[in-house]
Design an enzyme around this catalytic site. Structure first.
Site, PDB file in Angstrom:
ATOM      1  N   ASN A 110      27.616  58.564  74.421  1.00  0.00           N
ATOM      2  CA  ASN A 110      28.115  57.422  75.159  1.00  0.00           C
ATOM      3  C   ASN A 110      29.657  57.177  74.891  1.00  0.00           C
ATOM      4  O   ASN A 110      30.108  57.333  73.946  1.00  0.00           O
ATOM      5  CB  ASN A 110      27.390  56.048  74.947  1.00  0.00           C
ATOM      6  CG  ASN A 110      27.817  54.977  75.780  1.00  0.00           C
ATOM      7  OD1 ASN A 110      28.643  55.231  76.553  1.00  0.00           O
ATOM      8  ND2 ASN A 110      27.388  53.647  75.447  1.00  0.00           N
ATOM      9  N   SER A 129      22.110  54.428  72.186  1.00  0.00           N
ATOM     10  CA  SER A 129      23.530  54.309  72.555  1.00  0.00           C
ATOM     11  C   SER A 129      23.592  55.157  74.014  1.00  0.00           C
ATOM     12  O   SER A 129      23.222  56.351  74.102  1.00  0.00           O
ATOM     13  CB  SER A 129      24.381  55.116  71.650  1.00  0.00           C
ATOM     14  OG  SER A 129      26.027  55.318  71.999  1.00  0.00           O
ATOM     15  N   GLY A 130      24.388  54.434  74.972  1.00  0.00           N
ATOM     16  CA  GLY A 130      24.405  55.354  76.276  1.00  0.00           C
ATOM     17  C   GLY A 130      23.262  54.767  77.133  1.00  0.00           C
ATOM     18  O   GLY A 130      23.206  55.346  78.390  1.00  0.00           O
ATOM     19  N   GLY A 133      19.298  50.367  69.531  1.00  0.00           N
ATOM     20  CA  GLY A 133      17.701  50.572  69.323  1.00  0.00           C
ATOM     21  C   GLY A 133      17.596  51.564  68.081  1.00  0.00           C
ATOM     22  O   GLY A 133      18.307  52.034  67.452  1.00  0.00           O
ATOM     23  N   THR A 137      25.413  47.344  76.840  1.00  0.00           N
ATOM     24  CA  THR A 137      26.527  46.540  76.881  1.00  0.00           C
ATOM     25  C   THR A 137      26.537  46.383  78.278  1.00  0.00           C
ATOM     26  O   THR A 137      27.354  45.124  78.631  1.00  0.00           O
ATOM     27  CB  THR A 137      27.737  47.532  76.586  1.00  0.00           C
ATOM     28  OG1 THR A 137      27.567  47.539  75.199  1.00  0.00           O
ATOM     29  CG2 THR A 137      29.042  46.620  76.687  1.00  0.00           C
ATOM     30  N   SER A 186      30.222  53.478  73.318  1.00  0.00           N
ATOM     31  CA  SER A 186      29.007  52.927  72.639  1.00  0.00           C
ATOM     32  C   SER A 186      29.538  51.841  71.491  1.00  0.00           C
ATOM     33  O   SER A 186      30.556  52.072  70.890  1.00  0.00           O
ATOM     34  CB  SER A 186      28.629  54.501  71.620  1.00  0.00           C
ATOM     35  OG  SER A 186      27.718  53.899  70.923  1.00  0.00           O
ATOM     36  N   SER A 187      28.934  50.826  71.632  1.00  0.00           N
ATOM     37  CA  SER A 187      28.809  49.732  70.836  1.00  0.00           C
ATOM     38  C   SER A 187      28.245  49.954  69.563  1.00  0.00           C
ATOM     39  O   SER A 187      27.331  50.465  69.223  1.00  0.00           O
ATOM     40  CB  SER A 187      27.865  48.712  71.451  1.00  0.00           C
ATOM     41  OG  SER A 187      28.512  48.259  72.502  1.00  0.00           O
ATOM     42  N   GLU A 203      17.000  54.524  65.967  1.00  0.00           N
ATOM     43  CA  GLU A 203      17.662  55.872  66.055  1.00  0.00           C
ATOM     44  C   GLU A 203      17.118  56.861  65.085  1.00  0.00           C
ATOM     45  O   GLU A 203      16.865  56.778  63.730  1.00  0.00           O
ATOM     46  CB  GLU A 203      19.111  55.604  65.607  1.00  0.00           C
ATOM     47  CG  GLU A 203      20.164  54.726  66.716  1.00  0.00           C
ATOM     48  CD  GLU A 203      21.532  54.609  66.260  1.00  0.00           C
ATOM     49  OE1 GLU A 203      22.283  54.009  67.093  1.00  0.00           O
ATOM     50  OE2 GLU A 203      21.694  55.035  65.173  1.00  0.00           O
TER      51      GLU A 203
END
Length: 1035
Positions: A176, A126-127, A408, A131, A179-180, A410
């Site tokens: 992020n 994330s970040g 990804g 996206t 973040s998605s 985590e």
């Protein structure tokens, strides 16, 4: 972003791009563009150092073979303009510096040429910029692909789907701000011309737990804050909401209602516009917002204990809004939130405890939001569908490019079921990635005739089987535990795992671990040893995450009047006796379908890395980057890619670049390309173990070999430049002179041919000039017209008196007349606008004189150029000055005259003064006679050059002294003014021989006029007055 000076610019089909090998000479400063060219490719430190060097030079993209590694710069580098898109369009993948556009274009061209579906897999923390990477790819296709009006609509919908999905599926996290919180796979469908014609989106594992809980410093999904900040006041009132996020239980847990980098009000406008573009109806938007508002009201629904100890709802206003927004019966909803139905031995209603009621409320909120999100994706898919057909990527002649934006690997301090699913997904994708990478390598070797050497690598199939194997895998055990009778517990589930998986090398619990490991694993945790590292997962809430919504709440929601909810919740779910699949099984099945989709396509990869947790540009956190390199499996990917040959290039590209290093191939090689490359590498001293020659490519095993070759080319360039310059000087003059002479000759020949053609047209047109317009004479006639008009433009009439006008050709006769009339009108109009009031009065008097005397009196032509004056006396006179009278008007004109008596014709000097209403004769300041204009009958003059005039008055009028005979040097001026002022223009008589006038009552006098050499006045024998006038203009 400005180009580093060492990057070479070369032209290709009118484009500019940078040759990849040209940066190798500066590798000590900017690193290598492809990690495959790292000499110490097994060193993680060397890998990260190469990333750091490139990041420091603002070079955020690097290859591992065909895999793109992207480092988030946290600022705009200005490398995404339309000009950059054109630079990468249609250029060979390895002939240009790494970029997301290079991957996009290579995938697009492979789809067009090979007619095989493609996909781009984007992964990272994330970040890390996943996206943004997918947005750049979509923008590239939207800009560079051919498009029609219909396709433009599809393109706009594809692009506008991003802000909608981000609003409902993205949130601010610690890592992020956007973040998605779900995985997304999007297919973009192209027709046979390569134009986008449709799309389809699959979503995976929405983080529904965020709806009811956020960690400190994080927020709920963006849409809640956007609605509260940007929604109109009337709309919020209708939804029962206030413009304050702090008032909602589900929005305050993270203590972060506002973020400086996010403008919720502006984003709300963007989302509303995007919903319109995608094709949402107002009723659907209203139902969707009702669901969003209902989630907030659910969060504010509180419970308490009644008198009998039962759980009850204490916030009645929230229940009222909930029943209205969800479109359900209020009492039924109250019952669903505080009771549950048991169906073990017939249906039975059981009250919920306080904790169970809160859990049921949160479960309903997550279910409503999650299913609404699934409906939203389905609605977007309907708008993107090609010709309203059911999505099928293999249908017709269309091709597909898929974009997978997936979370990804985590690892957190506390890892729940959601982290387990995410890491399981990455295990499957890593397995697929290694297989497809080895497969593509092997296929390339076999196509080139190079012997394939088996590559040793870590096969994570053992870990995937640990999770998904039937009857013995983690998910199967979890399903078993959820379905067994009684109340399952997290501890019993952990014990079942220990009994079944206890001997597995990649599974550890506190009970099974040795002394050193046991300290790192909690009693309610288990550890999985993934390909990317060890992760501890907690079993707390594991089973709760698998349970479906209570059937009581489901039976209420499936009867909702809200059209979205009625589509999301089906009555069959409540009435069926079959237990629905757990969340883990659902995720495993959807992941299997995703893997099947990806296996059917040709993959490309983008691995995203974030350089620091503070989101600061220019900061490179080596420990954090090392962590991501490990979890993304980049070192394993590099090792597999380097197991064979580090560098490969087509013969023509290799020979074109390095041919100057060998006398046998410079300046041009005339034979087979393979023979030329063989001659070149033999001259360079390549050893047999350093390279292999395939059918169309050369394979170089060690990067050092390529570096040595590139350094030799760099050393050769100065001498090569001097050689080329010397040759250039020898041929420059001859070439330039030859080119100049040729250009002059060609220009002269063109002029001659043009002149001959004009002359030919002119002669033929002259011959046919009297015929109707036809191809033979149209040029001549046009030339005639043009010549006439240009003559008119250059030499128009200069004044209103200039009557000159060029003779027009026959075809322009009528037009010439119109032009002449318009020209004269314009000149006269301009002349009149320039005339002053005094001159206008002069002209008016001259016109009157012309009307009276033209062609009637001999002295008129001589008077024309002479201006009429206001007075002929020495100074301005008034009757008041002359006669000492009061209340007398000013004189308009005065002139000296000679009056002849009626008897004896004696000449007496007098002054004739004209006023606005009468005329007077004055002598020595005495009024001799007054003639009112009303009494003036007429005025008589002769046709000769004399200055005599007779003013005829009524003889019956006692006030008058009969007619007056006057002589004046300015007779035309006097008569004109008098006739004008007395309004007697039509009473002026011009006689040829004599004038009769009244002397007294009943008596007449006569003036006879004759021509002579000079003016004479005398009394005749018959009592007539004889006037001899000089003859100036014989009649």
């Amino acid at each position: 972003m400005s180009l580093p000076p060492h990057w070479k610019e070369v032209g290709g089909e009118g484009r500019v791009h940078r040759v990849m090998e040209s940066t190798l000479t500066a590798r000590d400063r900017v690193g290598v563009q492809d990690f495959v060219l790292l000499e110490n490719y097994t060193s993680e430190a060397a890998f990260i150092e190469n990333l750091r060097r490139r990041f420091g030079e603002k070079l955020i993209y690097t290859y591992i073979g065909s895999v793109l590694v992207s480092v988030n710069p946290y600022k705009d580098l200005e490398i995404y303009s339309k000009a950059h898109m054109e630079r990468y369009r249609g250029v060979s993948f390895y002939e240009i510096s790494p970029h997301i556009y290079a991957v996009s274009d290579n995938t697009y061209r492979a789809m067009r040429t090979e007619r095989r579906d493609q996909c781009i897999l984007i992964s990272g923390e994330s970040g890390a910029g996943k996206t943004e990477a997918s947005k750049k790819i979509l923008q590239y296709y939207a800009t560079t692909c051919p498009v029609t009006d219909h396709m433009s609509t599809i393109r706009d919908r594809l692009l506008q789907s991003n802000p909608v999905l981000e609003a409902f599926g993205n949130a601010k996290t610690l890592r992020n701000d956007n973040s998605s919180r779900f995985g997304k796979y999007m297919d973009v469908q192209f027709d046979f011309r390569g134009a986008p014609i449709g799309g389809h989106i699959l979503n995976y594992l929405l983080e529904k737990s965020r709806v009811v809980h956020q960690n400190h410093g994080e927020r709920n999904f963006h849409i809640f804050y956007q609605l509260l900040e940007g929604g109109e006041q009337d709309q919020l009132s209708k939804l029962g909401l206030e413009r304050n996020a702090q008032k909602y239980h589900y929005l305050v847990k993270g203590c972060c209602p506002r973020v400086s980098s996010i403008n919720d009000k502006s984003d709300w406008k963007t989302v509303r516009k995007a919903l319109t573009v995608i094709g949402f109806h107002e009723e659907e938007v209203e139902d969707l917002l009702n669901i969003i508002a209902s989630v907030l009201h659910l969060g504010n629904t509180q419970f308490g204990e009644g008198e009998d100890g039962e759980t009850q709802i204490t916030t009645e206003p929230q229940l009222t809004y909930l029943s209205k927004l969800l479109g359900v019966d209020g009492p039924a909803l109250r019952e669903a939130l505080t009771h549950k139905k048991l169906t073990a031995k017939g249906e039975e209603v059981s009250p919920l405890s306080f904790e169970q009621a809160v859990a049921a409320r949160d479960a309903l909120a997550k279910a409503v939001y999650g299913r609404a999100f699934t409906w939203l994706v389905a609605k977007i898919n309907q708008s993107l569908a090609f010709k309203d057909e059911v999505y099928n990527s293999s249908k017709g002649s269309s091709s597909v490019i898929g974009l997978l934006d997936i979370y990804g690997f985590e690892v957190f301090q506390h890892n729940s079921f959601e982290q387990f699913c995410i890491n399981y997904c990455n295990e499957k994708l890593q397995q697929l990635f290694i297989k497809l990478t080895l497969k593509s390598e092997q296929e390339e070797y076999e196509a080139e005739g190079i012997t394939w050497e088996p590559v040793k690598y870590f096969d994570n199939k053992i870990i995937c089987d640990l999770v998904e194997e039937k009857h013995k895998g983690f998910i199967s055990i979890l399903d078993e535990e959820c379905l067994r009778p009684g109340e399952p517990s997290d501890i019993s589930f952990l014990e079942k795992l220990e009994d079944t998986l206890g001997g597995h090398a990649h599974f550890v619990t506190h009970k099974l671990a040795n002394g050193k490991t046991r300290k790192a694993v909690g009693r309610e945790e288990f550890r999985l040893i993934h390909y990317a590292g060890e992760v501890n997962y907690t079993v707390n809430g594991e089973l709760a995450n698998q349970s479906v919504n209570s059937r009581t709440a489901g039976s209420v929601i499936c009867q909702s009047d809200n059209q979205i909810l009625s589509q999301c919740f089906h009555r069959e779910e409540v009435t069926t006796q079959k237990r629905p699949e757990t969340a883990a099984t659902q995720f495993k099945n959807s992941l299997a379908k995703l893997i099947e989709i990806l296996m059917s396509k040709e993959p490309s990869y983008v691995r995203c890395i974030k350089p620091n947790d503070a989101k600061q540009s220019g900061r490179f956190d080596e420990a954090l980057v090392r962590h991501q390199v490990k979890y993304l499996g980049l070192m394993e990917n590099l090792r597999v890619r380097r197991a064979g040959f580090a560098y490969r290039r087509r013969y023509e590209a290799f020979l074109q670049r390095y041919k100057s290093l060998c006398p046998g191939t410079w300046p041009n090689w005339q034979g087979r390309l393979a023979d030329g490359v063989a001659t070149l590498v033999q001259h360079l001293g390549y050893k047999p173990e350093e390279y292999k020659l395939g059918k169309t490519k050369i394979f170089i095993r060690f990067p050092k070999t390529l570096f040595t070759t590139e350094d030799a080319l760099e050393a050769r360039r100065p001498a090569l430049g001097r050689t080329i310059q010397a040759k250039y000087h020898r041929i420059r003059n001859a070439v330039i002179q030859s080119a100049w002479r040729g250009m002059k000759s060609r220009r002269k020949a063109r002029r001659r041919r043009h002149a001959a053609e004009i002359i030919r047209k002119f002669i033929k047109g002259f011959i046919y000039r009297h015929y109707e317009r036809c191809p033979e004479n149209e040029y001549f006639l046009d030339h005639q017209r043009f010549s006439f008009l240009m003559t008119l433009v250059r030499n128009p009439p200069k004044s209103v008196l200039d009557k000159s006008w060029p003779v027009p050709p026959p075809s322009l006769t009528e037009a010439s007349e119109h032009l002449c009339r318009l020209c004269m009108q314009n000149m006269m109009r301009a002349y009149c606008r320039r005339i002053q009031p005094e001159w206008k009065k002069q002209m008016e008097q001259k016109v009157v004189a012309s009307q009276i005397f033209q062609d009637q009196k001999d002295s008129y032509p001589q008077s024309v150029p002479k201006l009429f004056v206001a007075s002929r006396l020495g100074r301005a006179h008034t009757l008041t000055d002359t006669l000492d009278l009061t209340n007398t008007p000013l004189t308009d004109y005065g002139v000296a005259v000679t009056k002849y008596d009626r008897r004896g014709y004696k000449a007496r000097p007098r002054q004739l003064l004209l006023t606005s209403s009468f005329a007077v004769l004055v002598a020595e300041a005495k009024l001799k006679q007054r003639i009112d204009y009303a009494a003036l009958r007429s005025i008589s003059v002769s046709s000769l050059t004399d200055g005599f005039m007779v003013l005829h008055v009524p003889s019956e009028d006692n006030k008058q002294k009969s007619d007056v005979v006057l002589q004046c040097d300015h007779v035309i001026e006097v008569v004109t003014k008098l006739a004008t002022m007395a309004d007697k223009k039509n009473k002026v008589n011009i006689s040829q021989d004599s004038i009769k006038f009244a002397v007294a009552r009943g008596k007449e006098g006569v003036i006879d006029f004759t021509s002579g050499s000079e003016l004479k006045v005398a009394k005749g024998k018959k009592g007539h007055l004889l006037v001899t006038a000089p003859q100036l203009n014989p009649r």
